[in-house]
Design an enzyme around this catalytic site. Structure first.
Site, short mmCIF file in Angstrom:
data_model
loop_
_atom_site.label_atom_id
_atom_site.label_comp_id
_atom_site.label_asym_id
_atom_site.label_seq_id
_atom_site.Cartn_x
_atom_site.Cartn_y
_atom_site.Cartn_z
N ASP A 171 -6.41 -13.08 12.07
CA ASP A 171 -7.67 -12.99 11.34
C ASP A 171 -8.70 -12.30 12.23
O ASP A 171 -8.92 -12.71 13.37
CB ASP A 171 -8.13 -14.39 10.97
CG ASP A 171 -9.39 -14.38 10.13
OD1 ASP A 171 -10.47 -14.16 10.69
OD2 ASP A 171 -9.29 -14.59 8.91
N ASP B 255 -12.76 -1.60 9.89
CA ASP B 255 -12.30 -0.89 8.69
C ASP B 255 -11.84 -1.94 7.69
O ASP B 255 -10.66 -2.27 7.60
CB ASP B 255 -11.17 0.06 9.06
CG ASP B 255 -10.63 0.82 7.86
OD1 ASP B 255 -11.31 0.85 6.82
OD2 ASP B 255 -9.51 1.37 7.97
#
Length: 284
Positions: free
Chosen positions: A138, A156
């Site tokens: 994560d 991104d």
């Protein structure tokens, strides 16, 4: 018979793609992914009804999100990419010979695998570069827990809804600031500003406690309809986004990098924001 994909990002406004062939489709309890072929844009990937990337115009996004911070920094040796499972950002980062190490944190290995299979030109072999380190984790947990330092961080991520929302949070920005080297640069995609002007206000508000200089720069991606896309910028050195054109030209020429969208003139001009954005930011 050709079917149609209708994007559902905005209420009452959108775009449609003629679907020549569905290459991959998967529905889970939390998301729906489809990869299909389109005559104009080649291979197209959509997540939960929203276009994520296309084969034809991905370079406009990936080049600007990568080369602007890297050439602005001028000596980035360690780069962190959050998300970017299609490999486009990693591909552009690896073009910089001064980069010694690039860590990419992607939450789902299957995204990387699917993009290698169906969008191989996005990564173009970048995952095989020995300088690349892929971490399946994560993104927000990584930046909050790592002891590593990076010269440039590129986020991104998907739009700030669902799982991607945390990557627009104050906790994420704080984590990024803590793992940046002194004089480092943080950048992130921040949506199509004409349609989502409140997002630039929210991002500036959340970046301001952690970066002395927070602004946005622009690129135009045909796939992301509605006008200019803004890319968030955070650094403690305001001079890094105010480099003169000659300096950027020298760095670009020395690199030998070949691009299709980015060039030094686009670099310098991208920081000029439309007046309605300037005024929206002044309200923060």
């Amino acid at each position: 018979m050709t079917t149609t994909f209708l994007e559902t990002l905005y209420d009452g406004y959108g775009q449609s793609y003629a679907v020549e062939e569905v290459l991959f489709e998967q529905q889970t309890d939390s998301w729906h992914l489809v990869i299909f072929r389109n005559k104009e844009f080649g291979t197209v990937m959509a997540l939960d009804g929203i276009i994520q990337t296309t084969e034809r115009d991905e370079f406009t996004y990936h080049e600007m999100l990568t080369h602007v911070p890297l050439f602005a920094h001028g000596a980035a040796k360690r780069v962190l990419i959050i998300g970017g499972g299609d490999g486009g950002i990693l591909r552009e980062v690896m073009k910089h010979s001064e980069v010694e190490h690039a860590t990419q944190v992607e939450i789902d290995q299957s995204v990387i695998d699917m993009c290698k299979t169906y969008l191989p030109k996005h990564s173009d072999g970048a995952y095989d570069d020995p300088r690349a380190n892929i971490v399946i984790a994560d993104g927000i947990e990584f930046v909050c827990e790592t002891s590593e330092k990076f010269d440039v961080i590129i986020s991104d991520c998907t739009d700030p809804v669902g799982p991607g929302e945390v990557l627009f949070s104050s906790r994420f920005y704080e984590g990024c600031k803590n793992c940046l080297t002194e004089g480092g640069i943080f950048v992130a995609q921040n949506g199509v500003v004409f349609m989502q002007v409140d997002e630039v206000q929210t991002t500036r508000r959340r970046l301001s406690p952690y970066f002395a200089d927070q602004t946005f720069y622009c690129t135009a991606v045909p796939t992301y309809i509605g006008g200019l896309m803004t890319l968030a910028w955070g650094s403690d050195n305001a001079g890094l986004r105010a480099l003169d054109l000659d300096t950027v030209k020298q760095r670009f020429a020395k690199s030998g990098i070949k691009t299709r969208y980015y060039n030094p003139e686009m670099h310098v001009g991208s920081f000029a924001l439309p007046q309605y954005v300037v005024e929206a930011l002044e309200e923060v």
